[in-house]
Motif scaffolding. Structure first.
Motif, PDB file in Angstrom:
ATOM      1  N   GLN A  71      -3.798   1.315   0.779  1.00  0.00           N
ATOM      2  CA  GLN A  71      -4.482   0.295  -0.007  1.00  0.00           C
ATOM      3  C   GLN A  71      -5.939   0.170   0.441  1.00  0.00           C
ATOM      4  OE1 GLN A  71      -2.306  -3.356   0.241  1.00  0.00           O
ATOM      5  NE2 GLN A  71      -0.724  -2.702  -1.190  1.00  0.00           N
ATOM      6  N   PRO A  72      -6.894   0.153  -0.500  1.00  0.00           N
ATOM      7  CA  PRO A  72      -8.305   0.133  -0.138  1.00  0.00           C
ATOM      8  C   PRO A  72      -8.821  -1.221   0.328  1.00  0.00           C
ATOM      9  CG  PRO A  72      -8.073   0.085  -2.507  1.00  0.00           C
ATOM     10  CD  PRO A  72      -6.698   0.282  -1.951  1.00  0.00           C
ATOM     11  N   ASN A  73      -8.016  -2.289   0.124  1.00  0.00           N
ATOM     12  CA  ASN A  73      -8.522  -3.615   0.440  1.00  0.00           C
ATOM     13  C   ASN A  73      -7.992  -4.161   1.759  1.00  0.00           C
ATOM     14  OD1 ASN A  73      -5.902  -3.910  -0.451  1.00  0.00           O
ATOM     15  ND2 ASN A  73      -6.274  -5.742  -1.690  1.00  0.00           N
ATOM     16  N   LYS A  74      -7.515  -3.301   2.629  1.00  0.00           N
ATOM     17  CA  LYS A  74      -7.043  -3.760   3.933  1.00  0.00           C
ATOM     18  C   LYS A  74      -8.231  -4.283   4.740  1.00  0.00           C
ATOM     19  CE  LYS A  74      -4.774  -0.138   5.528  1.00  0.00           C
ATOM     20  NZ  LYS A  74      -4.937   0.862   4.482  1.00  0.00           N
ATOM     21  N   LYS A  75      -8.090  -5.473   5.301  1.00  0.00           N
ATOM     22  CA  LYS A  75      -9.184  -6.108   6.015  1.00  0.00           C
ATOM     23  C   LYS A  75      -8.738  -6.518   7.419  1.00  0.00           C
ATOM     24  CE  LYS A  75     -12.619  -6.684   2.910  1.00  0.00           C
ATOM     25  NZ  LYS A  75     -14.031  -6.388   3.150  1.00  0.00           N
ATOM     26  N   ARG A  76      -9.660  -6.380   8.340  1.00  0.00           N
ATOM     27  CA  ARG A  76      -9.466  -6.965   9.666  1.00  0.00           C
ATOM     28  C   ARG A  76     -10.467  -8.111   9.781  1.00  0.00           C
ATOM     29  NH1 ARG A  76     -10.276  -4.203  15.599  1.00  0.00           N
ATOM     30  NH2 ARG A  76     -12.290  -3.684  14.701  1.00  0.00           N
TER      31      ARG A  76
END
Length: 273
Positions: free
Chosen positions: A148-153
């Motif tokens: 998924q391109p919207n993985k955020k840390r």
């Protein structure tokens, strides 16, 4: 002498001390600073485009190389050429390592937006990041989540638990990178890494670290107007860099927290643990 932070990061050159610094420079990395917090750019648009192109070319070139390697290996194994087989296997391992490095670089440069800033609040001694990532061990629990391109840390760190190190980025130009080692409180055991200042030549790799330390120490050696936005331009800074980038509301408000007690009030307001 090895790094005091364990496990030692690949390419380690030296550990950096905290405190006021004579070597200090915001260069073009400082976006904004006021009396409460500062924001540093970690990826420039030109760097993103350049490295996205480089690693994409490398990745595309590796696919037929690996296919050709396996084809040659199957032919060589039939002829009992052990030395050549060993060399091909070593080459294939190198190709897979190159892919392992290339995919996260492609991913981060493709999906990172607006410079991936890092925020330092000197009144609360907190540090905030919001960045895209490709791989995380939790991905094993949900394979669909992996690509998924919207993985955020999105994280809040204690400044006391962040320690600077300089590493070699293995380029032909001998550029250095400053990494923040995230350690367990009061210990030297590393549990995470945060990029601070990428790709500097020689003494330049210490300048941003020096500026941040002077800022956190309330040192007058720095100017709050060293950045792209002056201290009066907080509203356009937030509109251009922070808005619509997935920063939680409580965190944006916490940028300007005036004390640990004020930060606690903000978290209680937004029901943040």
């Amino acid at each position: 002498m090895p790094s005091q932070y364990r496990p030692q990061i690949l390419g380690w050159i030296g550990d950096l001390d905290k405190g006021s610094k004579n070597i200090s420079g915001a260069d073009d990395r400082l976006l904004y600073a006021n009396d409460n917090y500062c924001a540093f750019l970690r990826k420039t648009y030109s760097d993103q485009v350049f490295y996205l192109c480089i690693f994409t070319i490398v990745f595309i070139g590796l696919i037929p190389t690996i296919y050709l390697g396996f084809s040659l290996l199957s032919d060589i194994l039939d002829k009992n050429e052990n030395l050549i087989s060993l060399l091909i296997i070593i080459g294939l391992i190198a190709c897979f390592l190159a892919i392992y490095i290339s995919i996260p670089e492609i991913y981060q440069n493709l999906f990172t937006r607006r410079g991936c800033p890092i925020i330092f609040n000197r009144k609360t001694n907190k540090v905030y990041i919001n960045e895209s990532y490709f791989f995380n061990f939790t991905s094993f629990k949900n394979p669909i989540h992996f690509l998924q391109p919207n993985k955020k840390r999105i994280k809040e760190y204690d400044w006391a638990d962040l320690h600077g190190v300089v590493v070699h980025n293995f380029s032909t130009y001998s550029l250095n990178t400053t990494i923040l080692m995230v350690c367990e409180p009061g210990m030297h055991k590393t549990i995470d890494h945060v990029l601070l200042d990428p790709q500097r030549n020689g003494i330049g790799s210490y300048q941003v670290w020096g500026w941040v330390n002077n800022f956190m120490c309330f040192n007058d050696l720095i100017s709050l107007n060293d950045g792209k936005y002056t201290w009066e331009q907080e509203t356009p800074f937030k509109k251009d860099i922070i808005q619509d980038q997935g920063w939680p509301e409580w965190m944006v408000e916490a940028f300007n927290a005036l004390s640990p007690e004020h930060l606690t009030e903000i978290k209680q307001k937004y029901h943040v643990q």
